[in-house]
Each structure stands twice: as C-alpha cells, then as structure tokens.
Write a protein that holds these residues in place. Structure first.
Motif, PDB file in Angstrom:
ATOM      1  N   TRP A  20      38.184  46.825  31.007  1.00  0.00           N
ATOM      2  CA  TRP A  20      37.755  48.395  30.047  1.00  0.00           C
ATOM      3  C   TRP A  20      39.294  49.124  30.049  1.00  0.00           C
ATOM      4  CZ3 TRP A  20      32.169  49.686  31.709  1.00  0.00           C
ATOM      5  CH2 TRP A  20      31.821  48.543  30.963  1.00  0.00           C
ATOM      6  N   ASP A  56      33.515  50.791  25.614  1.00  0.00           N
ATOM      7  CA  ASP A  56      32.782  52.513  24.707  1.00  0.00           C
ATOM      8  C   ASP A  56      32.327  54.288  25.776  1.00  0.00           C
ATOM      9  OD1 ASP A  56      33.735  51.465  22.587  1.00  0.00           O
ATOM     10  OD2 ASP A  56      32.631  50.199  21.650  1.00  0.00           O
ATOM     11  N   SER A  57      31.829  53.533  26.831  1.00  0.00           N
ATOM     12  CA  SER A  57      31.142  54.558  27.560  1.00  0.00           C
ATOM     13  C   SER A  57      31.648  55.073  28.151  1.00  0.00           C
ATOM     14  CB  SER A  57      29.831  53.858  27.978  1.00  0.00           C
ATOM     15  OG  SER A  57      28.204  53.523  26.662  1.00  0.00           O
ATOM     16  N   TYR A  58      32.810  54.410  28.215  1.00  0.00           N
ATOM     17  CA  TYR A  58      34.034  55.087  29.247  1.00  0.00           C
ATOM     18  C   TYR A  58      34.817  56.506  28.927  1.00  0.00           C
ATOM     19  CZ  TYR A  58      37.217  55.631  32.580  1.00  0.00           C
ATOM     20  OH  TYR A  58      38.818  56.736  34.009  1.00  0.00           O
ATOM     21  N   LYS A  59      34.546  56.165  27.834  1.00  0.00           N
ATOM     22  CA  LYS A  59      34.604  58.155  27.568  1.00  0.00           C
ATOM     23  C   LYS A  59      33.996  58.883  27.753  1.00  0.00           C
ATOM     24  CE  LYS A  59      36.213  59.879  22.950  1.00  0.00           C
ATOM     25  NZ  LYS A  59      35.693  61.358  23.332  1.00  0.00           N
ATOM     26  N   ASN A  90      29.196  49.772  28.809  1.00  0.00           N
ATOM     27  CA  ASN A  90      30.337  48.601  28.319  1.00  0.00           C
ATOM     28  C   ASN A  90      31.655  49.688  27.745  1.00  0.00           C
ATOM     29  OD1 ASN A  90      30.284  51.442  25.705  1.00  0.00           O
ATOM     30  ND2 ASN A  90      27.693  50.497  25.656  1.00  0.00           N
TER      31      ASN A  90
END
Lengths: 262, 322
Positions: B244, B217-220, B215
């Motif tokens: 994203w 958010d996990s790119y953080k 997802n």
C-alpha cells in the motif's frame, strides 16, 4: 539471453505470531518448534523467480542455514517454484551471529556459482540487517541494499534503491548481491501442483565440515559477543479508553488542544 | 574514560552531517577521550558542526562519485585499522548506508557487529549495549568478548544531541584502497521525492495507518490528517508488506524509530514489531475497532471505533479550525 542462476537466501524462523522466548540458559531465541519460511524472504523468492523468467531462462537455488535439518520453510519456497535448495544444518552452528552465518552461507553459495544473490533487507526474528552485505564482502561481490525495483540484462542489474530523500537508480555488474524490501512484488501462492512437485525437488544437506570452514570460526565460538542480562523494560501505562458513539473526534480534538499541538 | 578512541561514522544529509551523527558523537564523548568522525564528501564544511558536538577530527574518504558509501567507507576504515590506527569502537547509524558500511567493515576486519543498539554504557572499562527486544517489553544487554574494535549499529534517536562547545574539528582525507568488484555498483541517477511537510523521524506529530484501514485507498485519510496537523504519515509493516505504501513509511523494529510529541495510530493493532518503533512517543492516540488490540495498552487516549467513521469527522473538525 543466457541462463541466469539466482540464489535466494531464505531463513526458516519460528512462527512470528507465536510468543517468542529466550532460552534462559543461553539467552538465544528458542527455536524448538516447527520453523516456517520468513515472510520477508517470500519477496526475494518471488523476485528471483521473476528475474530468472525475465532473463529468458534460469533457476532459483535456495540457500538456508537452520537447526535440525529443518526443511518445512524451504518446501514452501520450492513449492513457489525454486528449483533446488542447499541447507546447512549442524549442531555447532547454534548461537551463530550474523557474521558467522554469513561465512556459512558464503561457503554454501560459492558452490551454487550464482549470477545474482537475493536476500531480504532483514529477517523478521533477528532483524540485524547486516548479513547480506557481510555476505557480499566475503564473496567479493558488489551489493545494493533496500531495492524496490529490479531489471536484469546484458550482464548487469539495474535497480531502484530506497534512500532517505527518495530513491537512487543503481547499476551493478553481475555477480552481485541485492536485498529487496517487502511489498516490492506480490509473492505467489504455491499451487497444489507446486506443492506436490516440491516434495521431489533436491535439498542438498551440508554440515560445517562439508563446507570446509575452520572450527571456531562459526557458531557460538565464532560469535565473540554475549548477552550480559535481560530485564523487563519500564512499562507504559494505558490511559483513557473511550468507545466511539459518533463523537470520538471531539475528544481527540480536545486532547490535541490540551497538548497545545493545534 | 573507559575508552581511548571512538569513530563515529556520519551519514550525510545533503552537504551537512545527518542528525544521527550528533546523537552518536554526544554519546561517544561520554565514553572515550577522543571522538573522531568518519564521513565522505567535503569535510571542511562540516568541521565546525562536528567540533561543536565534541569531535576532535573529521576524516573523509573523499568524494564518492557514483560509488556507494558502504564499500568505500568500510575499505578506508579497514586500511586505517590494518595500518595500526584502530579505534576501540566504531559507531554506525542504523540507516540505509550505515548498515552497508557496518556489514562491509565487519567482514573486512573479521569483527562481529551489535545492531539495533538503543543504549551504550561503560562497565569495567568496556562497553555494554542495550537492545529493546520483543517489541520493547524487555531490555537485553550485550557486549563483545574478543579484542579489537567493536562495531555498534545504533538506532536513530537513541541519544539526545548536546553541544560541547568545542572548536572546529581537524580535517583530513583517508586513502581508499582498490575495491575490486566490491565497488562496482554505481549510482546513475538520484531521484528526490518531494514530500510535503516534515520528515517521518523528525515530525512533532506522526499519523500512522495499519491493516485496520481495510484497503490501500483509505490510507488517504491518514495522509490528510497528517497534513492538517503539519505532521508526517507513517505505516505499520503489514501495509508496507501489502504494497500500500513504500518501505520508507514503515515505523517499527524493521523500519523507523519515531518519538514525536503525538503519535496517532489508526487501524494498527500494535504488533510488537510496530510498538518498538513508537512506544517512546510522548503522547499516543490509538483508533482501532478491536478493543482487545494491544495498542490500547500503551495509548494515552484510546478510541474503540471505526477509522472510516472517526477520521473523516476528525479531519472535518480540524478543517473548520483553519
């Protein structure tokens, strides 16, 4: 608001998930199987539909060049909501390059008398990324490429264009050509109703002769470039593969230390 | 020399010439006796840099004002060509402005374009180009078959820049003919998005994320790791398409070519589209749940595992070091 006539250029390509091959006699991409709508173009179709809505009235006309009167990709875009399509299909167009294709599409687009022409920044299979601007020059239109946001009003388009450092706000009068980057809008899924309606929407099928283009200016004869050879590239070898048992991060740290980057 | 003259169209990086200009000038001087730079804005301030890499002249098409580089530079070059001052080849960077310039020029002078060029050599007095196809698994060589200047759109990092020790290039200004409607687009505001750390295509370490992150958010995790390593964060096409991250993060065939010292691919399966943009990295680390993922076939260190488990621990371990 006035009626807004949006032309969206769409390419019908071999399924990118299937292995691609070059025809060994012509060195052109094999396009024998069923063709589908290039996913990159679904953003342009969605953008076109939204802009026509935003303008308070308008329609999306699809323009495509494809072999064998292929329409399956066009039907997908018609099911999304485009009103009609112009398809140029002619055996002499095999082996066309980007400029030749731009000449064909420009001739077809002139018939649609667009306010705005929308295309993807580049196709998934050929990815030259020069066609939309060639098209703009042939049509005598301004163009803005790598667009990530668009609004239309007062006969003008206001866009945000991707740059190396960030983005530029660019304004251009209509008619104009814009290319949109992927991910800028969420393409709608065709509804069942849309799919049924698409079957009855008009697809105007044209040949090179119908467009009045001079012989030799398009297709392989107009491409004026050739493939000299195709060779396998030097391959890179796989290294060590480990399965994470909860300590893989220590191996990565050790590897980065060994490379002296940490 | 195979050719007499090559024009190198140089993008600007602020007041300076973009790094791709020096890469192309270096290659061009191997192939032609005269290399001339075509650019916009002030030419005097870049004459020394251009000369040091071997360019004999810098032609500017003048201050762009609010105009876009594409129609202005293309029209000025087309006018020079029509006046009998044609080069044998025009080298253009595969960049945002470069593709605009190449497309406009191609249609104006009715000459085809070869794009995504990663190599050029002279054979029998003419240029033969190299293109990486099918994710870099095969190399295709091509050439133009008709007379007139060929337009070559060249990917960044295809050639290593080397100084030639030349003196400052001669400077002049080219006239721009009336552009009519084609010049009607105008830049009304420029926004610089400050990103911490090095640029994606210049960073020594690149950490890229893909669909396997699950997802947006996990790119953080990818950004945090890149920051800790003083590197840049990149992305596969799949997550750019999904919205994203912006297009400017994309590494691959449609996107940027990177050749960092270390490339860390997180949750990227290794579609050919992605591999062609990063397979020349010096060292590749791949983290992916699927041990059959094609990315492992080119990774120097492959980790079969869940990015959500491996990355937080890796980030923590690196934090402890600083």
């Amino acid at each position: 608001m006035r009626f807004m006539n949006v032309v969206v250029c769409v390419k019908q390509i071999p399924d990118p998930a299937a292995p691609a091959r070059l025809d060994p006699s012509t060195w052109t991409l094999e396009r024998e199987g069923k063709l589908i709508l290039d996913e990159s173009d679904s953003y342009g179709v969605e953008m076109g539909l939204q802009l026509a809505d935003q303008a308070g009235g308008g329609e999306v006309t699809l323009v495509s060049m494809a072999p064998r009167n292929e329409t399956s990709g066009l039907r997908t875009a018609l099911a999304m909501g485009a009103a009609r399509a112009i398809l140029v299909s002619d055996p002499v167009l095999g082996g066309s390059d980007a400029l030749g294709t731009a000449k064909v599409l420009a001739a077809a687009i002139r018939r649609a008398e667009p306010d705005l022409v929308v295309a993807a920044t580049e196709s998934t299979d050929g990815y030259t990324g020069t066609l939309p601007v060639q098209l703009a020059e042939l049509l005598g239109f301004p163009s803005v490429t790598f667009v990530k946001k668009v609004t239309v009003g007062d006969g003008k388009v206001h866009v945000e264009r991707q740059t190396e450092a960030g983005f530029d706000e660019v304004e251009t009068p209509l008619p104009a050509v814009i290319t949109v980057t992927a991910g800028v809008v969420e393409p709608r899924y065709p509804s069942f109703k849309g799919i049924m309606a698409a079957k009855g929407k008009p697809v105007d099928q044209l040949t090179v002769a119908d467009l009045g283009l001079p012989e030799g200016s398009v297709g392989a004869a107009g491409a004026r470039q050739e493939v000299v050879s195709v060779e396998p590239a030097e391959s890179r070898k796989a290294g060590e593969i480990i399965v994470d048992e909860g300590d893989a991060h220590t191996r990565i740290v050790a590897y980065l230390e060994q490379l002296k980057v940490i | 020399m195979a050719l007499n003259t090559i024009w190198v169209v140089a993008d600007r990086a602020g007041a300076k010439l973009a790094p791709t200009a020096f890469e192309m000038v270096t290659k061009a001087r191997e192939l032609a006796s005269t290399v001339e730079v075509v650019t916009w804005g002030d030419a005097g301030s870049v004459a020394a840099d251009a000369g040091r890499y071997g360019a004999a002249a810098v032609h500017t098409v003048g201050d762009l004002g609010a105009g876009l580089a594409g129609p202005v530079a293309a029209a000025a070059m087309a006018a020079q060509i029509a006046a009998g001052n044609a080069p044998d080849a025009v080298f253009v960077a595969q960049s945002y402005d470069g593709r605009d310039i190449a497309g406009r020029l191609s249609a104006r002078i009715d000459r085809p374009v070869l794009t995504n060029v990663v190599g050029v050599e002279a054979r029998d007095g003419a240029l033969v180009t190299e293109h990486a196809i099918f994710g870099g698994a095969e190399i295709l060589n091509a050439r133009f078959t008709a007379q007139g200047p060929g337009i070559y759109v060249i990917r960044a990092k295809s050639f290593a820049p080397e100084e030639s020790g030349g003196g400052p290039a001669a400077v002049d200004t080219w006239d721009v003919p009336d552009l009519g409607a084609t010049g009607a687009a105008s830049v009304i505001a420029t926004h610089v998005q400050e990103t911490e750390g090095p640029k994606l295509d210049e960073a020594a370490i690149v950490v890229s994320g893909g669909r396997g992150l699950g997802n947006a958010d996990s790119y953080k995790l990818v950004e945090d790791l890149a920051k800790l390593l003083k590197g840049a964060a990149g992305a596969s096409r799949a997550i750019v398409d999904a919205g994203w991250v912006p297009y400017s993060y994309q590494v691959g065939q449609t996107g940027k070519t990177v050749k960092p010292t270390v490339y860390i691919a997180v949750g990227i399966s290794g579609a050919t589209q992605h591999m062609v943009g990063m397979k020349s990295s010096k060292n590749i680390i791949a983290i992916n749940k699927d041990q059959e993922a094609p990315i492992f076939s080119i990774a120097d260190l492959g980790v079969v595992g869940d990015a959500h488990k491996v990355l937080p621990k890796l980030i923590e371990a690196l934090r402890q070091r600083v």
